[in-house]
Write a protein that holds these residues in place. Structure first.
Motif, PDB file in Angstrom:
ATOM      1  N   LEU A  78      64.109  22.198  24.782  1.00 25.21           N
ATOM      2  CA  LEU A  78      65.014  22.749  23.774  1.00 25.21           C
ATOM      3  C   LEU A  78      66.219  23.416  24.444  1.00 25.21           C
ATOM      4  CD1 LEU A  78      62.489  24.328  21.225  1.00 25.21           C
ATOM      5  CD2 LEU A  78      63.581  22.080  21.129  1.00 25.21           C
ATOM      6  N   GLY A  79      65.991  24.051  25.590  1.00 27.39           N
ATOM      7  CA  GLY A  79      67.092  24.655  26.327  1.00 27.39           C
ATOM      8  C   GLY A  79      68.047  23.612  26.886  1.00 27.39           C
ATOM      9  N   ARG A  80      67.516  22.514  27.391  1.00 29.21           N
ATOM     10  CA  ARG A  80      68.368  21.444  27.924  1.00 29.21           C
ATOM     11  C   ARG A  80      69.279  20.874  26.838  1.00 29.21           C
ATOM     12  NH1 ARG A  80      67.372  19.021  32.788  1.00 29.21           N
ATOM     13  NH2 ARG A  80      65.591  19.784  33.982  1.00 29.21           N
ATOM     14  N   ALA A  81      68.744  20.731  25.619  1.00 27.93           N
ATOM     15  CA  ALA A  81      69.527  20.162  24.516  1.00 27.93           C
ATOM     16  C   ALA A  81      70.303  21.217  23.744  1.00 27.93           C
ATOM     17  CB  ALA A  81      68.609  19.402  23.567  1.00 27.93           C
ATOM     18  N   LEU A  82      70.144  22.483  24.087  1.00 32.54           N
ATOM     19  CA  LEU A  82      70.842  23.592  23.447  1.00 32.54           C
ATOM     20  C   LEU A  82      70.541  23.632  21.944  1.00 32.54           C
ATOM     21  CD1 LEU A  82      72.620  25.713  24.828  1.00 32.54           C
ATOM     22  CD2 LEU A  82      74.613  24.514  23.978  1.00 32.54           C
ATOM     23  N   VAL A  83      69.276  23.508  21.612  1.00 34.50           N
ATOM     24  CA  VAL A  83      68.847  23.431  20.215  1.00 34.50           C
ATOM     25  C   VAL A  83      69.025  24.784  19.535  1.00 34.50           C
ATOM     26  CG1 VAL A  83      66.819  23.104  18.742  1.00 34.50           C
ATOM     27  CG2 VAL A  83      67.278  21.519  20.626  1.00 34.50           C
ATOM     28  N   LEU A  84      69.581  24.766  18.332  1.00 39.69           N
ATOM     29  CA  LEU A  84      69.857  25.989  17.581  1.00 39.69           C
ATOM     30  C   LEU A  84      68.632  26.533  16.856  1.00 39.69           C
ATOM     31  CD1 LEU A  84      73.214  24.870  15.940  1.00 39.69           C
ATOM     32  CD2 LEU A  84      72.972  26.823  17.495  1.00 39.69           C
ATOM     33  N   GLU A  85      67.716  25.659  16.471  1.00 40.49           N
ATOM     34  CA  GLU A  85      66.603  26.045  15.605  1.00 40.49           C
ATOM     35  C   GLU A  85      65.723  27.102  16.280  1.00 40.49           C
ATOM     36  OE1 GLU A  85      68.694  23.270  13.824  1.00 40.49           O
ATOM     37  OE2 GLU A  85      67.898  22.931  15.806  1.00 40.49           O
ATOM     38  N   VAL A 151      66.886  37.747  14.431  1.00 43.56           N
ATOM     39  CA  VAL A 151      67.375  36.380  14.610  1.00 43.56           C
ATOM     40  C   VAL A 151      66.736  35.469  13.565  1.00 43.56           C
ATOM     41  CG1 VAL A 151      67.497  34.426  16.198  1.00 43.56           C
ATOM     42  CG2 VAL A 151      67.738  36.773  17.059  1.00 43.56           C
ATOM     43  N   ALA A 152      67.564  34.643  12.930  1.00 42.47           N
ATOM     44  CA  ALA A 152      67.156  33.658  11.909  1.00 42.47           C
ATOM     45  C   ALA A 152      66.759  34.299  10.585  1.00 42.47           C
ATOM     46  CB  ALA A 152      66.034  32.763  12.412  1.00 42.47           C
ATOM     47  N   ALA A 153      67.020  35.592  10.399  1.00 41.85           N
ATOM     48  CA  ALA A 153      66.689  36.232   9.125  1.00 41.85           C
ATOM     49  C   ALA A 153      67.362  35.541   7.929  1.00 41.85           C
ATOM     50  CB  ALA A 153      67.058  37.717   9.162  1.00 41.85           C
ATOM     51  N   PRO A 154      68.607  35.062   8.046  1.00 40.32           N
ATOM     52  CA  PRO A 154      69.218  34.378   6.894  1.00 40.32           C
ATOM     53  C   PRO A 154      68.532  33.071   6.511  1.00 40.32           C
ATOM     54  CG  PRO A 154      70.912  35.144   8.415  1.00 40.32           C
ATOM     55  CD  PRO A 154      69.601  35.298   9.114  1.00 40.32           C
ATOM     56  N   ARG A 191      72.658  42.256   6.272  1.00 37.97           N
ATOM     57  CA  ARG A 191      74.042  42.083   6.723  1.00 37.97           C
ATOM     58  C   ARG A 191      74.031  40.921   7.707  1.00 37.97           C
ATOM     59  NH1 ARG A 191      77.540  43.420  10.854  1.00 37.97           N
ATOM     60  NH2 ARG A 191      75.931  44.527  12.050  1.00 37.97           N
ATOM     61  N   ASP A 192      74.445  39.754   7.236  1.00 41.86           N
ATOM     62  CA  ASP A 192      74.364  38.539   8.038  1.00 41.86           C
ATOM     63  C   ASP A 192      75.545  38.429   8.998  1.00 41.86           C
ATOM     64  OD1 ASP A 192      72.160  38.025   6.506  1.00 41.86           O
ATOM     65  OD2 ASP A 192      73.086  36.428   5.322  1.00 41.86           O
ATOM     66  N   TYR A 193      75.303  37.820  10.143  1.00 47.00           N
ATOM     67  CA  TYR A 193      76.354  37.546  11.117  1.00 47.00           C
ATOM     68  C   TYR A 193      75.865  36.444  12.051  1.00 47.00           C
ATOM     69  CZ  TYR A 193      73.389  40.991  13.525  1.00 47.00           C
ATOM     70  OH  TYR A 193      72.313  41.687  14.033  1.00 47.00           O
ATOM     71  N   ARG A 194      76.706  36.024  12.946  1.00 43.78           N
ATOM     72  CA  ARG A 194      76.340  35.021  13.940  1.00 43.78           C
ATOM     73  C   ARG A 194      76.317  35.657  15.336  1.00 43.78           C
ATOM     74  NH1 ARG A 194      76.962  29.590  12.403  1.00 43.78           N
ATOM     75  NH2 ARG A 194      76.559  29.464  10.156  1.00 43.78           N
ATOM     76  N   LEU A 195      75.343  35.261  16.123  1.00 39.82           N
ATOM     77  CA  LEU A 195      75.362  35.604  17.534  1.00 39.82           C
ATOM     78  C   LEU A 195      76.444  34.781  18.219  1.00 39.82           C
ATOM     79  CD1 LEU A 195      71.515  35.618  18.257  1.00 39.82           C
ATOM     80  CD2 LEU A 195      72.957  37.522  17.533  1.00 39.82           C
ATOM     81  N   ILE A 196      76.794  35.134  19.431  1.00 41.52           N
ATOM     82  CA  ILE A 196      77.903  34.428  20.086  1.00 41.52           C
ATOM     83  C   ILE A 196      77.557  32.968  20.376  1.00 41.52           C
ATOM     84  CG2 ILE A 196      78.833  36.532  21.106  1.00 41.52           C
ATOM     85  CD1 ILE A 196      77.709  35.541  23.797  1.00 41.52           C
ATOM     86  N   ASP A 197      76.258  32.626  20.370  1.00 40.59           N
ATOM     87  CA  ASP A 197      75.891  31.223  20.590  1.00 40.59           C
ATOM     88  C   ASP A 197      75.830  30.440  19.283  1.00 40.59           C
ATOM     89  OD1 ASP A 197      73.616  32.264  19.462  1.00 40.59           O
ATOM     90  OD2 ASP A 197      72.248  31.630  21.039  1.00 40.59           O
ATOM     91  N   GLY A 198      76.214  31.056  18.167  1.00 39.71           N
ATOM     92  CA  GLY A 198      76.283  30.366  16.895  1.00 39.71           C
ATOM     93  C   GLY A 198      75.060  30.506  16.020  1.00 39.71           C
ATOM     94  N   ARG A 199      74.006  31.136  16.502  1.00 39.13           N
ATOM     95  CA  ARG A 199      72.792  31.262  15.710  1.00 39.13           C
ATOM     96  C   ARG A 199      72.914  32.362  14.670  1.00 39.13           C
ATOM     97  NH1 ARG A 199      67.830  29.482  19.422  1.00 39.13           N
ATOM     98  NH2 ARG A 199      68.982  28.099  20.808  1.00 39.13           N
TER      99      ARG A 199
END
Length: 374
Positions: A78-85, A151-154, A191-199
């Motif tokens: 998952l790290g190699r493919a940079l998976v968001l899930e 993380v992933a609360a939304p 209060r939703d937001y994105r981490l710098i990696d887009g998650r």
């Protein structure tokens, strides 16, 4: 000791890497980052088509009899493919929190099927990296307080929240507990937001939110939380190895084809030294990630003391965080200005590396934790 993958583990790696190569291109990931921050169809496929979520759980919990080694294999790919899930948060950590609990059996089954997405809410702003500093209160079946950086609360259907039971001592000094909360429960605001990696992530506030206290029997809630977070750190160390390996591959390939002064920049001795240092950091990080995996495996088999498990996992986290910084910064520096642009994947791996350095505690925090358990 044999560190080679078993035949089944190798098949697991090949199946996952093949699927991600077909279904998780860089452009598809960028579209997901610009949209919802994940791909629900991929999440369902990882759970159903590949049966990935049960690979790291024992048969008693509805899994396929695997453990920390299988989780590490999955996380690295998952790290190699940079998976968001949110595999680490919603499967590894949440699975460890629910495992073996009568109340958690049906929900854990739904997690493995991909129909439920349960995320842990274990950290608070005042506690920073320490999950044992809990201010959220449980009183008469209702939660009051705040949780930070969930993380992933939304995306979640449920949250597992750490709290202290009111009425057993001075305010904030009650017995720790774990509570299950529906993500749409009245009194829960985000209060939703994105981490710098887009998650996607959120800060969550509970105002008299109805919850279900998980029955841990005689087990201390902080011990279960610590074991679950250690499992998550082990997975993230493996994921970090996948991120660093890809960054090194991209950097070496770029240095071979990018020319300056009429020759490839990979022939310059200064850059050769930098890439050699990156390779050494990667291999050391791989060894430390393996140490964490073996500590988690021994703990699951009843052959390790919890303090020793935590010491080794914290040692791995502290080193891997520093190695991530070195490899990610080296990759961007060799690429130059193009390494910071959104159009190539190096900048996205750099952002993920930054998040991995800090999630579940900073290197400084884990050095102190390692010393405390030594």
């Amino acid at each position: 000791m044999d560190f080679q993958l078993s035949g089944e583990q190798q098949l697991l790696r090949e199946a996952l890497s093949g699927y991600l190569a077909r279904r998780y291109t860089f452009d598809e990931r960028r579209e997901a980052v610009a949209g919802a921050g994940w791909r629900p169809e991929v999440w369902r496929a990882l759970a159903g088509e590949l049966g990935l979520f049960g690979a790291g759980l024992g048969e008693a919990d509805g899994g396929f009899g695997g453990g920390a080694e299988e989780i590490a294999v999955i996380a690295e790919e998952l790290g190699r493919a940079l998976v968001l899930e949110p595999y680490t948060e919603a499967v590894v950590v949440a699975g460890a929190l629910l495992r073996g609990l009568p109340q958690g059996a049906s929900l854990l089954s739904a997690v493995l099927e991909g129909s439920a997405l349960v995320v842990p809410a274990l950290y608070e702003k005042a506690g920073r990296s320490d999950p044992a500093r809990i201010g959220c209160m449980l009183r008469d079946g209702a939660l009051t307080g705040d949780k930070a950086l969930v993380v992933a609360a939304p995306l979640a259907t449920h949250l597992i929240v750490s709290a202290r039971e009111a009425g057993t001592g001075a305010a904030g000094d009650g017995r720790p507990a774990l509570c299950l909360v529906r993500a749409d429960a009245p009194g829960l605001t985000r209060r939703d937001y994105r981490l710098i990696d887009g998650r996607p992530a959120a800060d969550v506030t509970f105002t008299g939110t109805t919850c279900e206290r998980l029955d841990l029997g005689d087990e201390d809630a902080l011990e279960r939380i610590g074991a679950a977070i250690d499992a998550g750190i082990g997975a993230q160390c493996a994921e970090a190895v996948g991120v660093m390996a890809t960054l090194l591959e991209r950097t070496v390939a770029y240095a071979k084809q990018r020319e300056q002064f009429g020759r490839p920049i990979g022939t310059f001795q200064a850059l050769q030294h930098r890439m050699a240092d990156m390779a050494v950091a990667l291999e050391r990080a791989r060894s430390m990630a393996t140490m964490a995996t073996l500590a988690l495996k021994a703990d699951a088999a009843g052959g390790a003391v919890a303090a020793e498990r935590s010491r080794q996992v914290s040692a791995a986290k502290a080193y891997v965080a520093e190695a991530l910084k070195q490899v990610a910064e080296g990759a961007v520096q060799v690429h130059g200005g193009i390494g910071t642009t959104d159009e190539i994947d190096v900048s996205h791996y750099f952002k993920r590396a930054y998040v991995l350095q800090h999630q579940f505690g900073t290197a400084q925090y884990h050095l102190g934790r390692m010393a405390a358990h030594s």
